[in-house]
Enzyme design. Sequence first.
Site, PDB file in Angstrom:
ATOM      1  N   GLU A   1       0.826  -1.212   0.000  1.00  0.00           N
ATOM      2  CA  GLU A   1       0.000   0.000   0.000  1.00  0.00           C
ATOM      3  C   GLU A   1       0.860   1.263   0.000  1.00  0.00           C
ATOM      4  O   GLU A   1       0.426   2.304  -0.466  1.00  0.00           O
ATOM      5  CB  GLU A   1      -0.927   0.026   1.222  1.00  0.00           C
ATOM      6  CG  GLU A   1      -2.213  -0.747   1.008  1.00  0.00           C
ATOM      7  CD  GLU A   1      -3.257  -0.500   2.093  1.00  0.00           C
ATOM      8  OE1 GLU A   1      -2.877  -0.137   3.222  1.00  0.00           O
ATOM      9  OE2 GLU A   1      -4.441  -0.673   1.819  1.00  0.00           O
TER      10      GLU A   1
ATOM     11  N   HIS B   1       8.668 -26.654  -0.102  1.00  0.00           N
ATOM     12  CA  HIS B   1       8.039 -27.780  -0.797  1.00  0.00           C
ATOM     13  C   HIS B   1       7.055 -27.287  -1.850  1.00  0.00           C
ATOM     14  O   HIS B   1       6.255 -28.062  -2.368  1.00  0.00           O
ATOM     15  CB  HIS B   1       7.332 -28.690   0.211  1.00  0.00           C
ATOM     16  CG  HIS B   1       8.290 -29.300   1.194  1.00  0.00           C
ATOM     17  ND1 HIS B   1       8.866 -30.528   1.010  1.00  0.00           N
ATOM     18  CD2 HIS B   1       8.812 -28.804   2.346  1.00  0.00           C
ATOM     19  CE1 HIS B   1       9.686 -30.786   2.026  1.00  0.00           C
ATOM     20  NE2 HIS B   1       9.680 -29.748   2.846  1.00  0.00           N
TER      21      HIS B   1
ATOM     22  N   LYS C   1     -13.016   0.729  -1.817  1.00  0.00           N
ATOM     23  CA  LYS C   1     -14.034   0.873  -0.764  1.00  0.00           C
ATOM     24  C   LYS C   1     -15.284   1.579  -1.294  1.00  0.00           C
ATOM     25  O   LYS C   1     -16.404   1.198  -1.011  1.00  0.00           O
ATOM     26  CB  LYS C   1     -13.462   1.663   0.411  1.00  0.00           C
ATOM     27  CG  LYS C   1     -12.477   0.882   1.260  1.00  0.00           C
ATOM     28  CD  LYS C   1     -12.079   1.717   2.441  1.00  0.00           C
ATOM     29  CE  LYS C   1     -11.046   1.041   3.291  1.00  0.00           C
ATOM     30  NZ  LYS C   1     -10.649   1.830   4.443  1.00  0.00           N
TER      31      LYS C   1
HETATM   32  O1  PA5 Z   1      -3.742   1.244   5.528  1.00  0.00           O
HETATM   33  C1  PA5 Z   1      -4.917   1.580   5.370  1.00  0.00           C
HETATM   34  O2  PA5 Z   1      -5.284   2.755   5.525  1.00  0.00           O
HETATM   35  C2  PA5 Z   1      -6.011   0.587   5.015  1.00  0.00           C
HETATM   36  O3  PA5 Z   1      -5.502  -0.662   4.738  1.00  0.00           O
HETATM   37  C3  PA5 Z   1      -7.007   0.488   6.163  1.00  0.00           C
HETATM   38  O4  PA5 Z   1      -6.347   0.162   7.342  1.00  0.00           O
HETATM   39  C4  PA5 Z   1      -8.102  -0.538   5.920  1.00  0.00           C
HETATM   40  O5  PA5 Z   1      -8.708  -0.329   4.680  1.00  0.00           O
HETATM   41  C5  PA5 Z   1      -9.156  -0.498   7.031  1.00  0.00           C
HETATM   42  O6  PA5 Z   1      -9.666   0.794   7.161  1.00  0.00           O
HETATM   43  P1  PA5 Z   1     -10.513   1.234   8.410  1.00  0.00           P
HETATM   44  O7  PA5 Z   1      -9.676   1.128   9.633  1.00  0.00           O
HETATM   45  O8  PA5 Z   1     -10.928   2.638   8.121  1.00  0.00           O
HETATM   46  O9  PA5 Z   1     -11.686   0.297   8.489  1.00  0.00           O
END
Ligand code: PA5
Length: 444
Positions: free
Chosen positions: A289, A310, A424
């Site tokens: 990310e 393996h 999202k």
């Molecule tokens: O790193 C990030 O921002 C994302 O991976 C979020 O953590 C993830 O989408 C979950 O989001 P939230 O905590 O708003 O539910």
Amino acid sequence: MIQVKLALDQLYSFISKEQIIAYDKQIVSAYRKIHNKTGVGSDFLGWVDLPSGTNTDLLIRIEEHAAVLRSKSEVVVVVGAGGSYHGSRAVIEAMTHHFSHLLNDDSLPAVLFAGQNISEDYLADMCDVLDKKEYSIIVISKSGTTLEPALAFRVLNAHIEKKYGHFEAQKRIVVITGQRENALKQVANNESYESYVIPDDVGGRYSVLTPAGLFPIAVAGIDIKAFVAGARKMEVFSRAVGKIHGNPMALYAAARQALLASGKSIEVMVSYDPRLFYFTEWYKQLFSESEGKELKGIFPVSANFTTDLHSMGQYIQEGERKLFETVISVIKPERTLQVPFTENDYDQLNFLAGKRLSDVNHQIEFGTKTAHIGSDVPIISIEIPEINPDTMGQLMYFFEMSCALSSYVLGVNPFNQPSVDAYKRNVFSLLGKEACNQEPPLLE
Ligand code: PA5
């Protein structure tokens, strides 16, 4: 003391020391951007000072509250996705007995995770367990609107209300969410659930040292003060040595970039210890990310050896040569187990009798590294003496800082995730939620 050791000597037949050191200026500039908050995404640098900035009162409140939850729960369900899931799971799984759920040890609750998928079977199976067990729920979502945890919480909330009634359910639910108004925060306020805040300036994947990580970790009986103290050692070190020389975080970031420049675009994070399986999952989220944008980035994958020798071992040895490995070695296991001697040596393994299994594991690690290097797979080695709250805190800060440095050197914003955000929005659009049309969907 800094206990995370980095070794780059197994890279030097592929890239030179000079190729790594060449990133010195860019690393110093990235450090400045991080500490002076002048780079892109600087609104999300709250994680940098979290270890030293964490208030002891908050840690005490979390520990006391976690103890209350533990005392009334055989099971605690942690509901969260992405950064609201991976960090706590990485630490908990690294420090929990592999088969604790079968030991009937009443001193600690089993920690289960929900809200990271939308599997009907998974949640229905979980409800079968919760029908029979005393339990509590920790729901974590910074935005408070992510579909997977919101749906899981809806299902589990209905279950817990039915099982305990409203008054008791209220005491068994903990909410951890962002500072801004959101749907989850509103529920927490309306229902008077005890709640904790994820600061605005800490993004999900950098949030393991906020209540999002600390609360579930404390519920699992892990010493969060030692965990934060470990991270603090790395923070202090990073501040003092904001350059490439003698700084493993900077050297790791620079080595990755030098490898990428030489055509190695896939990093395989390898561990020979199954306790680090979920740590490597956390690593994958952190780096994919943070770096994977604008058609750039090193693709992060993980392998657990010897299990994956393996399977993936074949590709690593002979597949396309775009890989490098980063191997995390744990020197000392927590337990002691020797290979037994047998009279008839039916399996011809008496030559190993008396050796510890960890010695065998280390020998295989050594041999595999040699074989992979011989097959054009450069190896970065990271070593910790053992797995404990201190080393886990150090390791996590090490990777967070290296990831931010590496991303800045790459020229991308380490702290946004436009495609995840688009997913999202799009997911709501696909499900027909009206409000989602305010933002452009990712898919046509
Ligand atoms: O790193 C990030 O921002 C994302 O991976 C979020 O953590 C993830 O989408 C979950 O989001 P939230 O905590 O708003 O539910």
